[in-house]
Design an enzyme around this catalytic site. Structure first.
Site, PDB file in Angstrom:
ATOM      1  N   HIS A  88      -7.877   3.653  -3.243  1.00 17.08           N
ATOM      2  CA  HIS A  88      -8.534   3.997  -1.980  1.00 17.08           C
ATOM      3  C   HIS A  88      -9.065   5.429  -1.976  1.00 17.08           C
ATOM      4  CE1 HIS A  88      -6.256   0.515   0.190  1.00 17.08           C
ATOM      5  NE2 HIS A  88      -7.209   0.095  -0.614  1.00 17.08           N
ATOM      6  N   CYS A 133     -27.466  12.900   0.440  1.00 19.74           N
ATOM      7  CA  CYS A 133     -28.041  13.155  -0.899  1.00 19.74           C
ATOM      8  C   CYS A 133     -27.021  12.915  -2.021  1.00 19.74           C
ATOM      9  CB  CYS A 133     -28.590  14.583  -0.989  1.00 19.74           C
ATOM     10  SG  CYS A 133     -27.309  15.856  -1.097  1.00 19.74           S
TER      11      CYS A 133
HETATM   12  P1  CNA Z   1       1.131   0.470   5.357  1.00 13.84           P
HETATM   13  O1  CNA Z   1       0.394  -0.756   5.694  1.00 13.84           O
HETATM   14  O2  CNA Z   1       1.216   1.558   6.378  1.00 13.84           O
HETATM   15  O3  CNA Z   1       2.613   0.016   4.945  1.00 13.84           O
HETATM   16  C1  CNA Z   1       3.597   0.926   4.583  1.00 13.84           C
HETATM   17  C2  CNA Z   1       4.864   0.167   4.284  1.00 13.84           C
HETATM   18  O4  CNA Z   1       5.794   1.082   3.751  1.00 13.84           O
HETATM   19  C3  CNA Z   1       5.493  -0.480   5.517  1.00 13.84           C
HETATM   20  O5  CNA Z   1       5.700  -1.860   5.248  1.00 13.84           O
HETATM   21  C4  CNA Z   1       6.832   0.264   5.683  1.00 13.84           C
HETATM   22  O6  CNA Z   1       7.899  -0.600   6.044  1.00 13.84           O
HETATM   23  C5  CNA Z   1       7.073   0.817   4.293  1.00 13.84           C
HETATM   24  N1  CNA Z   1       7.797   2.096   4.275  1.00 13.84           N
HETATM   25  C6  CNA Z   1       7.651   3.163   5.090  1.00 13.84           C
HETATM   26  N2  CNA Z   1       8.457   4.178   4.708  1.00 13.84           N
HETATM   27  C7  CNA Z   1       9.134   3.731   3.616  1.00 13.84           C
HETATM   28  C8  CNA Z   1      10.108   4.307   2.766  1.00 13.84           C
HETATM   29  N3  CNA Z   1      10.556   5.562   2.954  1.00 13.84           N
HETATM   30  N4  CNA Z   1      10.578   3.575   1.729  1.00 13.84           N
HETATM   31  C9  CNA Z   1      10.150   2.293   1.529  1.00 13.84           C
HETATM   32  N5  CNA Z   1       9.240   1.700   2.311  1.00 13.84           N
HETATM   33  C10 CNA Z   1       8.717   2.408   3.329  1.00 13.84           C
HETATM   34  O7  CNA Z   1       0.569   1.164   4.036  1.00 13.84           O
HETATM   35  P2  CNA Z   1      -0.129   0.473   2.802  1.00 13.84           P
HETATM   36  O8  CNA Z   1      -0.229   1.549   1.796  1.00 13.84           O
HETATM   37  O9  CNA Z   1       0.454  -0.827   2.459  1.00 13.84           O
HETATM   38  O10 CNA Z   1      -1.568   0.192   3.426  1.00 13.84           O
HETATM   39  C11 CNA Z   1      -2.637   0.576   2.807  1.00 13.84           C
HETATM   40  C12 CNA Z   1      -3.422   1.676   3.552  1.00 13.84           C
HETATM   41  C13 CNA Z   1      -2.621   2.790   4.154  1.00 13.84           C
HETATM   42  C14 CNA Z   1      -4.246   2.346   2.517  1.00 13.84           C
HETATM   43  O11 CNA Z   1      -5.590   2.266   2.897  1.00 13.84           O
HETATM   44  C15 CNA Z   1      -3.816   3.815   2.469  1.00 13.84           C
HETATM   45  O12 CNA Z   1      -4.885   4.628   2.102  1.00 13.84           O
HETATM   46  C16 CNA Z   1      -3.375   4.081   3.837  1.00 13.84           C
HETATM   47  N6  CNA Z   1      -2.515   5.278   4.045  1.00 13.84           N
HETATM   48  C17 CNA Z   1      -2.262   6.164   3.046  1.00 13.84           C
HETATM   49  C18 CNA Z   1      -1.462   7.271   3.293  1.00 13.84           C
HETATM   50  C19 CNA Z   1      -1.183   8.241   2.176  1.00 13.84           C
HETATM   51  O13 CNA Z   1      -2.058   8.494   1.350  1.00 13.84           O
HETATM   52  N7  CNA Z   1       0.040   8.786   2.117  1.00 13.84           N
HETATM   53  C20 CNA Z   1      -0.906   7.470   4.562  1.00 13.84           C
HETATM   54  C21 CNA Z   1      -1.211   6.543   5.568  1.00 13.84           C
HETATM   55  C22 CNA Z   1      -2.012   5.441   5.297  1.00 13.84           C
END
Ligand code: CNA
Length: 253
Positions: free
Chosen positions: A121, A132
């Site tokens: 992503h 541009c």
């Molecule tokens: P999501 O959909 O927000 O899911 C995150 C998952 O992680 C959830 O199911 C939570 O239960 C689980 N979770 C949260 N904290 C913990 C932990 N400490 N240990 C284990 N599990 C945990 O995020 P995805 O990445 O699945 O979704 C994709 C999106 C979110 C992408 O487009 C990313 O770019 C986007 N995103 C990225 C960031 C980042 O770069 N840090 C932050 C927020 C969103």
């Protein structure tokens, strides 16, 4: 029960030589960066994702995107890799892990020291002019944005600058996607960490891996739709569990 699962994952790692980690926002929440879908994460409160986080919304009202991304940008520039990122670096150094496929834009895997990382992503290292297509290093642009909260513009043509993150409605970066698909087809064990597995096409990669014969481990706070396909599912904090798995692995090596 948890200890048995940790042992079991350590055993699976020991038996595998082409491990791929598939990570999402949950691996970075212990670094203080909120995810998108956990209850109370707040990222979608009072906003329509298609307005603030789609390429159509961006073109129509870039200030709305920049207002929405401001707190995430502020947190991300100050965040540090946590023990879960470090554990993956160690696993790569030991020769078990071949690649990290991440949906995160926070660059914490590369900052931790992971070498082979597919950023599906995008990332916040660069920004591109949507008029541009001039590419800029993002650091000074972000520094200015954190001060004035204003949409940054291209110094060549005056067009709006967009960070090189993938918004809804945009294609994934082709080289990153192809590298990730290749890694997924060739892995013997995929470890999914901190992803809701709800965002396609990234979320299709674990299925590509299982169809090619890979085993799955899922380490996520909440259930995912692939839990039933996994050899081991651990619902716990990745920053606590991954170091424990590494400890088991290295004790029994
Ligand atoms: P999501 O959909 O927000 O899911 C995150 C998952 O992680 C959830 O199911 C939570 O239960 C689980 N979770 C949260 N904290 C913990 C932990 N400490 N240990 C284990 N599990 C945990 O995020 P995805 O990445 O699945 O979704 C994709 C999106 C979110 C992408 O487009 C990313 O770019 C986007 N995103 C990225 C960031 C980042 O770069 N840090 C932050 C927020 C969103």
């Amino acid at each position: 029960m948890l200890l048995e699962k940790i042992d079991c994952v350590a055993q699976l790692i020991k038996q595998s030589r082409k491990i791929v980690a598939f990570t999402g926002a949950g691996i970075s929440t212990p670094s203080g960066i909120p995810d998108f879908r956990s209850p109370h994460s707040g990222m979608w409160n009072n906003v329509d994702p298609m307005v603030v986080a789609s390429i159509y919304g961006f073109r129509n009202d870039p200030q709305a995107f920049y207002d929405w991304i401001y707190p995430l940008t502020q947190t991300t520039v100050n965040a540090l890799p946590n023990p879960a990122h470090d554990a993956l670096v160690r696993l790569e150094t030991l020769g078990h892990l071949k690649a990290v496929i991440t949906q995160n834009i926070d660059m914490l895997h590369t900052r931790a020291g992971s070498k082979t990382v597919y950023e599906l992503h995008g990332h916040m290292r660069e920004a591109t002019c949507i008029h541009c297509f001039a590419v800029y290093a993002a650091e000074p642009i972000i520094a200015q944005f954190l001060v004035d909260k204003q949409v940054p513009h291209c110094s060549r043509c005056g067009g709006v600058l967009k960070p090189n993150v993938i918004l809804f409605g945009e294609q994934l970066p082709i080289q990153q996607l192809m590298g990730a698909q290749d890694a997924a087809r060739n892995t013997d064990l995929m470890i999914i960490i901190g992803s809701s597995l709800e965002v396609a096409p990234a979320s299709e990669l674990p299925l590509l891996a299982t169809r090619a014969g890979a085993k799955l481990v899922i380490l996520n706070l909440e259930n995912t739709h692939l839990d039933a396909k996994a050899q081991v599912v651990i619902h716990a904090d990745a920053a606590e569990i991954l170091p424990e798995i590494m400890q088991r692995l290295e004790i029994t090596a």
